[in-house]
Scaffold this motif. Sequence first.
Motif, PDB file in Angstrom:
ATOM      1  N   THR A 168       1.801  -1.290   7.575  1.00 39.34           N
ATOM      2  CA  THR A 168       2.979  -0.435   6.570  1.00 39.34           C
ATOM      3  C   THR A 168       2.200  -0.113   5.313  1.00 39.34           C
ATOM      4  OG1 THR A 168       4.448  -2.249   7.373  1.00 39.34           O
ATOM      5  CG2 THR A 168       4.887  -1.398   4.963  1.00 39.34           C
ATOM      6  N   ALA A 169       2.363   1.115   5.051  1.00 42.57           N
ATOM      7  CA  ALA A 169       1.718   1.973   4.020  1.00 42.57           C
ATOM      8  C   ALA A 169       2.262   1.071   2.693  1.00 42.57           C
ATOM      9  CB  ALA A 169       2.166   3.089   3.798  1.00 42.57           C
ATOM     10  N   ILE A 170       0.969   0.817   1.874  1.00 44.56           N
ATOM     11  CA  ILE A 170       1.286   0.318   0.329  1.00 44.56           C
ATOM     12  C   ILE A 170       1.397   1.223  -0.900  1.00 44.56           C
ATOM     13  CG2 ILE A 170       0.329  -1.444  -1.262  1.00 44.56           C
ATOM     14  CD1 ILE A 170       1.388  -2.606   1.396  1.00 44.56           C
ATOM     15  N   THR A 171       2.272   1.282  -1.502  1.00 44.03           N
ATOM     16  CA  THR A 171       2.652   2.156  -2.724  1.00 44.03           C
ATOM     17  C   THR A 171       2.946   1.365  -4.115  1.00 44.03           C
ATOM     18  OG1 THR A 171       4.889   2.504  -2.183  1.00 44.03           O
ATOM     19  CG2 THR A 171       3.475   3.883  -1.110  1.00 44.03           C
ATOM     20  N   LYS A 172       3.144  -0.006  -3.597  1.00 41.10           N
ATOM     21  CA  LYS A 172       3.475  -0.793  -4.889  1.00 41.10           C
ATOM     22  C   LYS A 172       2.583  -2.217  -4.836  1.00 41.10           C
ATOM     23  CE  LYS A 172       7.908   1.199  -6.060  1.00 41.10           C
ATOM     24  NZ  LYS A 172       9.366   1.218  -6.319  1.00 41.10           N
ATOM     25  N   PRO A 173       2.309  -2.913  -5.872  1.00 35.83           N
ATOM     26  CA  PRO A 173       1.569  -4.063  -5.755  1.00 35.83           C
ATOM     27  C   PRO A 173       2.274  -5.157  -5.058  1.00 35.83           C
ATOM     28  CG  PRO A 173       0.839  -2.897  -7.816  1.00 35.83           C
ATOM     29  CD  PRO A 173       2.175  -2.405  -7.083  1.00 35.83           C
ATOM     30  N   GLU A 174       3.773  -5.136  -5.505  1.00 37.02           N
ATOM     31  CA  GLU A 174       4.546  -6.352  -4.796  1.00 37.02           C
ATOM     32  C   GLU A 174       4.825  -6.028  -3.441  1.00 37.02           C
ATOM     33  OE1 GLU A 174       7.358  -3.225  -7.391  1.00 37.02           O
ATOM     34  OE2 GLU A 174       5.215  -4.289  -7.267  1.00 37.02           O
ATOM     35  N   GLN A 175       4.415  -4.994  -2.916  1.00 36.49           N
ATOM     36  CA  GLN A 175       4.808  -4.808  -1.314  1.00 36.49           C
ATOM     37  C   GLN A 175       3.796  -6.037  -0.563  1.00 36.49           C
ATOM     38  OE1 GLN A 175       4.501  -0.552  -1.360  1.00 36.49           O
ATOM     39  NE2 GLN A 175       5.374  -0.840   0.526  1.00 36.49           N
ATOM     40  N   VAL A 176       2.408  -5.993  -1.347  1.00 36.68           N
ATOM     41  CA  VAL A 176       1.324  -6.576  -0.558  1.00 36.68           C
ATOM     42  C   VAL A 176       1.826  -8.172  -0.329  1.00 36.68           C
ATOM     43  CG1 VAL A 176      -1.052  -7.719  -0.784  1.00 36.68           C
ATOM     44  CG2 VAL A 176      -0.480  -5.161  -1.533  1.00 36.68           C
ATOM     45  N   ALA A 177       2.129  -9.058  -1.435  1.00 36.87           N
ATOM     46  CA  ALA A 177       2.635 -10.407  -1.036  1.00 36.87           C
ATOM     47  C   ALA A 177       3.869 -10.362  -0.327  1.00 36.87           C
ATOM     48  CB  ALA A 177       3.086 -10.906  -2.524  1.00 36.87           C
TER      49      ALA A 177
END
Length: 358
Positions: A168-177
């Motif tokens: 899943t492409a990451i564009t915002k830090p909160e997506q990682v968690a």
Amino acid sequence: MPRRTATLLASTLTLIALLCIALLAPAPYSEMSPGPTVNTLGDYEGDTVIQITGHKTYPAAGNLNMTTVRVTGADYSMNLVESLLGWARRSDKVVEHDTLYPKGQTAEEADQQNAEEFTQSQDSAKVAALEELKIPVPSRVIVAAVVKDGSSEGLLHAGDVIKDVDGTAITKPEQVAGLVTKHKVGEKAVFTIVPAADAKKKSTTTRQVSVTTRLSHDDGPARAVVGIQAGVEHLFPFTIDIKLADVGGPSAGMMFALGIIDKLTPGDLTGGKFVAGTGTIADDGTVGPIGGISLKTIGARNKGAKYFLTPADNCEEAAKDIPSGLTLVKVKTLDDALAALKDIKAGDDSALPSCSKS
């Protein structure tokens, strides 16, 4: 010497000794006082405060001064005499030590926190200023920190660019968690990254890293974690260096943003007038409140400021004791500050949003 006289003398000396001990014993207080105020358009201790390379700049007259508060250190213990003297001085403020330094925080930890907040405020000031000038500032998600002894230690590193997690492409830090916590503890989360060393060389070569999730041990709900903190790295189109030694915390953000804008645009924002101010700045230009506002207004007026750009949430406190000859101007955003500077430059003080007005 008669026994009665000796007893009275001994008692008097004991009382004096006890009073001295009480007055000189450590007290649970810290002292705040007006600190240096520095023109963001000028020099400080031999360095130009805002240095811009790679883009055309313009000379700027007048003052856009950031303000500071001087505080006693985390490991300094005031005695009762110092506390009483501090309370007696109008320009100083004595507060409980734990108000400034939470219990258990060392001097080194306090300095580190202030340094990190100062760095973040500079970054946000640059973003807000360039966005205001319609200069695009691309960004990317990176590994901001790796937890010691966490499952990512040795696998992921600070500065690694996170391209995707589990595809899943990451564009915002909160997506990682959010993506990591979808795993059960013990499962592997797959990160696609550009290693930090390659990213600095502007390489886009990626590699995959599998990290085994562990159970979180913080105060929140039980969940899978990999022991990293994700953050944002801005890719500025040219270099903006802010050089200001021995200053920490986030409160100079707005004044840095205004200084950057003034240097990147023709003419003067102030019309040559002396304006000071304070306030945190967010990437979107929102101005936030700070501590020690009354001390900062005193420091600004002592330096010669005529106008003080004041965060709206600090206005009530600041208006309680306005230094003579200083006009407090209420601002909520960077746009508000720029509009106020336009009125100040034009000499139209009646149009300024005052802290004494609703």
